[in-house]
Design an enzyme around this catalytic site. Structure first.
Site, PDB file in Angstrom:
ATOM      1  N   HIS A 156       0.798  -1.228   0.000  1.00 18.53           N
ATOM      2  CA  HIS A 156       0.000   0.000   0.000  1.00 18.53           C
ATOM      3  C   HIS A 156       0.826   1.270   0.000  1.00 18.53           C
ATOM      4  CE1 HIS A 156      -3.965  -1.889   0.827  1.00 18.53           C
ATOM      5  NE2 HIS A 156      -3.208  -2.807   1.394  1.00 18.53           N
TER       6      HIS A 156
ATOM      7  N   LYS B  29      -8.201  13.348   5.080  1.00 20.67           N
ATOM      8  CA  LYS B  29      -7.314  12.187   5.020  1.00 20.67           C
ATOM      9  C   LYS B  29      -6.285  12.336   6.131  1.00 20.67           C
ATOM     10  CE  LYS B  29      -6.562  13.460   0.612  1.00 20.67           C
ATOM     11  NZ  LYS B  29      -6.837  12.322  -0.236  1.00 20.67           N
ATOM     12  N   ARG B  30      -5.519  11.260   6.382  1.00 23.35           N
ATOM     13  CA  ARG B  30      -4.477  11.376   7.392  1.00 23.35           C
ATOM     14  C   ARG B  30      -3.562  12.562   7.069  1.00 23.35           C
ATOM     15  NH1 ARG B  30      -3.898   7.446  11.611  1.00 23.35           N
ATOM     16  NH2 ARG B  30      -2.023   8.607  12.042  1.00 23.35           N
TER      17      ARG B  30
ATOM     18  N   LYS C 247       0.890  13.973   1.503  1.00 27.06           N
ATOM     19  CA  LYS C 247      -0.480  14.282   1.065  1.00 27.06           C
ATOM     20  C   LYS C 247      -0.686  15.787   0.890  1.00 27.06           C
ATOM     21  CE  LYS C 247      -2.487  10.218   3.397  1.00 27.06           C
ATOM     22  NZ  LYS C 247      -3.151   9.403   2.353  1.00 27.06           N
TER      23      LYS C 247
ATOM     24  N   THR D  21      -8.658   6.430  -1.794  1.00 24.39           N
ATOM     25  CA  THR D  21      -9.994   5.863  -1.990  1.00 24.39           C
ATOM     26  C   THR D  21     -11.060   6.931  -1.764  1.00 24.39           C
ATOM     27  OG1 THR D  21      -9.737   5.007   0.240  1.00 24.39           O
ATOM     28  CG2 THR D  21      -9.569   3.410  -1.545  1.00 24.39           C
TER      29      THR D  21
ATOM     30  N   LYS E 188     -14.832   8.133  -3.530  1.00 27.75           N
ATOM     31  CA  LYS E 188     -16.074   8.413  -2.793  1.00 27.75           C
ATOM     32  C   LYS E 188     -16.646   9.768  -3.180  1.00 27.75           C
ATOM     33  CE  LYS E 188     -14.187   5.599   0.877  1.00 27.75           C
ATOM     34  NZ  LYS E 188     -13.334   5.591   2.074  1.00 27.75           N
TER      35      LYS E 188
HETATM   36  O1  BZD Z   1      -3.835   2.596   1.742  1.00 24.20           O
HETATM   37  C1  BZD Z   1      -3.172   3.738   2.225  1.00 24.20           C
HETATM   38  C2  BZD Z   1      -2.530   4.480   1.071  1.00 24.20           C
HETATM   39  O2  BZD Z   1      -1.822   5.590   1.559  1.00 24.20           O
HETATM   40  C3  BZD Z   1      -3.628   4.926   0.115  1.00 24.20           C
HETATM   41  O3  BZD Z   1      -3.067   5.515  -1.018  1.00 24.20           O
HETATM   42  C4  BZD Z   1      -4.447   3.716  -0.305  1.00 24.20           C
HETATM   43  O4  BZD Z   1      -5.563   4.116  -1.039  1.00 24.20           O
HETATM   44  C5  BZD Z   1      -4.930   2.937   0.904  1.00 24.20           C
HETATM   45  C6  BZD Z   1      -5.642   1.657   0.535  1.00 24.20           C
HETATM   46  O5  BZD Z   1      -4.893   0.923  -0.373  1.00 24.20           O
HETATM   47  N1  BZD Z   1      -2.207   3.327   3.234  1.00 24.20           N
HETATM   48  C7  BZD Z   1      -2.529   3.310   4.516  1.00 24.20           C
HETATM   49  O6  BZD Z   1      -3.642   3.648   4.885  1.00 24.20           O
HETATM   50  N2  BZD Z   1      -1.572   2.875   5.387  1.00 24.20           N
HETATM   51  C8  BZD Z   1      -1.714   2.820   6.712  1.00 24.20           C
HETATM   52  O7  BZD Z   1      -2.703   3.222   7.274  1.00 24.20           O
HETATM   53  C9  BZD Z   1      -0.627   2.234   7.540  1.00 24.20           C
HETATM   54  C10 BZD Z   1      -0.916   1.806   8.806  1.00 24.20           C
HETATM   55  C11 BZD Z   1       0.076   1.271   9.600  1.00 24.20           C
HETATM   56  C12 BZD Z   1       1.369   1.165   9.120  1.00 24.20           C
HETATM   57  C13 BZD Z   1       1.658   1.604   7.843  1.00 24.20           C
HETATM   58  C14 BZD Z   1       0.661   2.140   7.051  1.00 24.20           C
END
Ligand code: BZD
Length: 847
Positions: free
Chosen positions: A374, A579-580, A585, A690, A694
């Site tokens: 991811h 988003k986070r 980002k 994602t 949405k």
């Molecule tokens: O996963 C996210 C990506 O940043 C997005 O681009 C993607 O759409 C989504 C789904 O595929 N990654 C995460 O959300 N990653 C984490 O949350 C995470 C959590 C713990 C440790 C490392 C990453």
């Protein structure tokens, strides 16, 4: 209540569906029954929370019936199953989703009305199940919904954290983020079934003895044992009886209480082991992309994978098939590297417990696992320390499966693999070092991503561009070693049930009316939305479309007013980034853009201002508690909002909100209300995204970089319906190189940006000096190339304003966007996995 028990007792000769509450009188009877017996309360003295609990228990009765017959059918038919291993499931609320999927929404609404409640008020009593950080966890939740809807025998496995993702608070005086625990189980959780009979022992530490027969087998003993107790969460499919299972593990001490210590007066010691065991599943790591490298996280990962594999193994053994056929009946999807230990754990079980020869065991393993990556951010690649813990044996018995056990001649898994690599690339020491499972250094660490690649049959990224980068940046050596066919792409998807029908009932109704199709049809075949294209030019339809958006904006405005006590103008354009918080980002780019707009407004005459597009900007998102720069960005956003929202010159034209404690439920209010949303990562850094899907599904347009799934969205909806800007992925490295070797000051590259940065430095938003570390990430180094993208970003926002001025054209764009979102249903994505990876087929549930 009485009548349901009656039906239960005659289950053998009646249809299981007999107990389902569908009509209003039986719903009411069931809800009131739960008020009186389960809650032990009087119906005339009930608040909304009580009504929620009773309604939830009543709906749960329905789910249990379907869940039972689904699991019974799966056991009888013994199909190949797939398991989705994810440390995160960001489920959000369940009641409304269950009502919708069971098609009893109206019945419950009517029944609660008769009882003096409004279903809307009852639904919001539920706390989000927030067992995840962000996209990765929400993706897992969408995939569960789609698997059940597609009638696929798929189970999720995860952890039952006592505390989910932290609650975010914004400090009143200076706008910084504070974190508080999220005690989501406080009011009990009606959606889970404790399975006190499904318990496994998981061992940590101890030592392993190898057999002397040269087989490489080992016996692991001693150390500490912890119990894994199963909690099952029912996952109803939409418009089907199929109800799948999400099994979450809770850790418990094997011996909960040390009576001897207690009797000796040592009360702390008496509960010590109990506390250590419980700590394993106490909190979700509030971690996004920064590997914590902590012992507890490693313990969580092993605890979870060991319990899950023991459970799968037990189910497989019930089938009485030869162990060699394990991979013909089981596929395991690894959601990122977090469950990678499952690979060595399955190997350990096969070798040590089932006495399978090494070669065969490795074949079984590599036919069972599939690995999804991811992120390509290097700092997010997990490495784990195994060798620094007690008595030299490591936290888990990795020795037995990774390091020491191996083919009869005694080579280890990593050695056997190293030999194969050496054979293919003789003498290429550097490549061997790069491909090694072990990262040399003190202490030595295991590279989880490399282990996941070699232990899996297929490796995928989550959007086309990202899957290419997975091959070219992360694993080029492995692509050469294994060939390209091991690597492919599955573009992410979202469930249209939650992300359209549930969160945007007005739009859902309009679509159903317009397509003249039952909503159950288009919600299961999202390509049907293309039928909307034929109506894009119909003025009456356009007006209805715009009216729905307007209603959703008013709903959000109302929500913000309630939460923050500020009025929001629903006539303005709503611009959203949720988003986070992360540098890649680029929320920073967005807030600097807002400041730029503010300064521009300030420089205008009142007459000039009147011509400007009115805009309200919303931000939401959490920063990892230890992520200093991300937290500083939140602080800047909050403090900018405090200045501009009360500036009489500009407040009618621009306002800004940071909505605290972003969650799935908050997203459900924000997304339908957005006119434009921002997906503005540095090109090549966002794997997919994602929320972009949405927003578009809900008729919002997007401004974004040529990154992740933005690209595929533009391919579907047409480039004239998205607002792209910024440098492309191949440029990014060159720009970074130039920053390092030929630095040019911001003033030269973008005077507009320099002005904005200087304004922040000047203390206009308070806290003089506080933001310098954040500003310096841009002035020096600028790893995320904000300087190079700023001007083109501002131009893109101007184009958004221009396009919005022609409202009819804008509405057409909005309709066309929704119409072309078929590809992004998680039903499509899960079918890709089921067919191309798992080889799993649907199982229709019969009564
Ligand atoms: O996963 C996210 C990506 O940043 C997005 O681009 C993607 O759409 C989504 C789904 O595929 N990654 C995460 O959300 N990653 C984490 O949350 C995470 C959590 C713990 C440790 C490392 C990453």
């Amino acid at each position: 209540q009485h009548c349901r028990l009656g039906a239960m007792s005659s289950i053998g000769n009646s249809r299981l569906t007999d107990v389902i509450n569908v009509d209003v009188p039986s719903i009411t009877k069931s809800v009131v029954g739960h008020v009186q017996t389960s809650l032990a309360r009087a119906p005339y003295n009930l608040d909304d929370l009580g009504a929620y609990q009773a309604a939830a228990l009543s709906v749960r009765d329905n789910l249990i019936v379907n869940w039972n017959s689904t699991q019974l059918n799966y056991s009888r038919k013994a199909p190949k199953r797939a398991y989705y291993l994810s440390l995160e499931f960001l489920m959000g609320r369940t009641l409304s989703n269950a009502l919708l999927n069971l098609n009893v929404f109206d019945g419950y609404s009517e029944s609660l009305n008769q009882l003096g409640f409004s279903l809307e008020d009852v639904i919001v009593q539920e706390r989000d199940a927030a067992l995840g950080n962000g996209g990765l966890g929400r993706l897992a939740a969408c995939y569960l919904d789609s698997s059940a809807t597609q009638e696929l025998p798929v189970w999720g496995y995860g952890l039952r954290y006592k505390y989910g993702i932290f609650q975010q608070l914004i400090k009143a005086d200076d706008g910084t983020q504070l974190e508080a625990p999220d005690p989501w189980l406080e009011h009990q959780n009606p959606w889970e079934l404790p399975r006190l009979d499904v318990v496994y022992e998981v061992r940590f530490y101890g030592s392993s003895q190898r057999w002397s027969d040269g087989s490489g087998r080992a016996v692991w003993s001693g150390g500490q044992e912890v119990l894994a107790v199963a909690y099952d969460v029912m996952i109803p499919g939409y418009g089907t009886k199929n109800t799948n299972n999400l099994r979450l593990w809770e850790s418990k001490p094997k011996r909960g209480f040390d009576l001897q210590s207690f009797n000796a007066g040592d009360y702390e010691r008496a509960v010590e082991t109990s506390n250590t065991a419980a700590a394993i599943t106490s909190v979700l790591y509030p971690n996004d992309h920064n590997p914590p490298g902590k012992e507890l996280r490693l313990k969580q990962q092993y605890f979870w994978t060991a319990a899950s594999l023991a459970d799968m193994m037990r189910r497989f053994k019930h089938m009485e098939k030869p162990i060699g056929e394990f991979a013909e009946y089981n596929a395991i999807q690894l959601n990122d590297t977090h469950p990678t230990l499952a690979i060595v754990e399955l190997l350990r079980i096969l070798l040590d417990e089932d006495e399978v020869p090494w070669d065969q065991a490795w074949t079984i393993v590599t036919n069972t696992f599939f690995f999804t990556n991811h992120t390509v951010l290097p700092e997010a690649l997990e490495v784990k320390v195994f060798l620094e813990f007690e008595n030299g044996n490591g936290l888990i018995d990795l020795d037995a499966s990774l390091e020491m056990v191996g083919p009869p001649h005694g080579a280890s898994t990593s050695e056997a693999y190293a030999t194969a690599v050496e054979k293919k690339f003789p003498g290429d020491r550097e490549r061997l070092a790069r491909m090694s499972l072990i990262e040399e250094g003190f202490p030595q660490q295991v590279r989880m991503a490399n282990l996941a690649v070699i232990g899996s049959r297929k490796v995928n990224g989550v959007a086309e561009l990202h899957s290419q980068l997975v091959q070219s940046i992360l694993f080029p050596d492995f692509v050469e070693f294994y060939g390209k066919s091991k690597f492919s792409n599955v573009t992410n998807g979202i469930t249209p049930r939650r992300w359209l029908d549930q969160c945007n009932p007005g739009l859902s109704q309009l679509i159903t009316d317009t397509l003249e199709l039952p909503r159950a049809v288009w919600l299961k075949d999202l390509f049907k939305l293309e039928g909307l294209l034929a109506h894009a030019d119909d003025e009456r339809f356009q007006r209805r479309w715009a009216a729905v958006k307007r209603q959703n904006k008013e709903r959000l405005a109302h929500f913000v007013e309630k939460m923050m006590g500020v009025k929001v103008d629903a006539d303005a354009m709503f611009d959203v980034q949720i988003k986070r918080l992360h540098e890649y980002k680029r929320q920073t780019l967005n807030i600097l853009g807002v400041i730029h707009r503010y300064l521009l407004l300030k420089s205008m005459t009142p007459e000039e201002r009147k011509k400007v597009n009115k805009k309200v900007v919303f931000f939401g998102g959490k920063a990892a508690p230890g992520y200093y720069v991300a937290k500083l960005t939140i602080r800047l956003i909050v403090n900018v909002s405090r200045v501009i929202n009360k500036d009489p010159d500009t407040m009618a034209y621009l306002s800004l909100f940071f909505l605290p404690d972003y969650s799935v439920s908050l997203a459900e209010v924000l997304i339908p209300a957005s006119d434009i949303s921002q997906h503005i990562s540095t090109a090549g850094t966002e794997a997919s995204g994602t929320s972009n899907m949405k927003f578009c599904l809900n008729g919002g347009l997007l401004v974004g970089t040529v990154d992740g799934a933005n690209i595929e969205i533009a391919e579907e909806v047409g480039e004239d319906n998205v607002f792209f800007f910024g440098h492309l992925t191949p440029d990014v490295d060159d720009l970074r190189y130039q920053h390092t070797y030929h630095p040019v000051p911001v003033e030269k590259k973008s005077p507009a940006l320099a002005h904005v940065l200087n304004t922040v430095s000047s203390g206009l938003f308070g806290d003089e000096g506080v933001y310098e570390p954040l500003l310096n990430t841009i002035r020096q180094g600028d790893y995320y190339i904000i300087t190079e993208d700023f001007d083109s970003y501002i131009r893109a926002l101007e184009m958004v304003d221009e396009a919005y001025a022609d409202r009819t054209e804008w509405i057409k764009k909005s309709i066309r966007t929704t119409a072309k979102m078929g590809k992004f249903s998680s039903d499509r994505a899960i079918q890709d996995y089921a067919q191309e990876y798992w080889n799993v087929e649907s199982v229709k549930i019969q009564d």
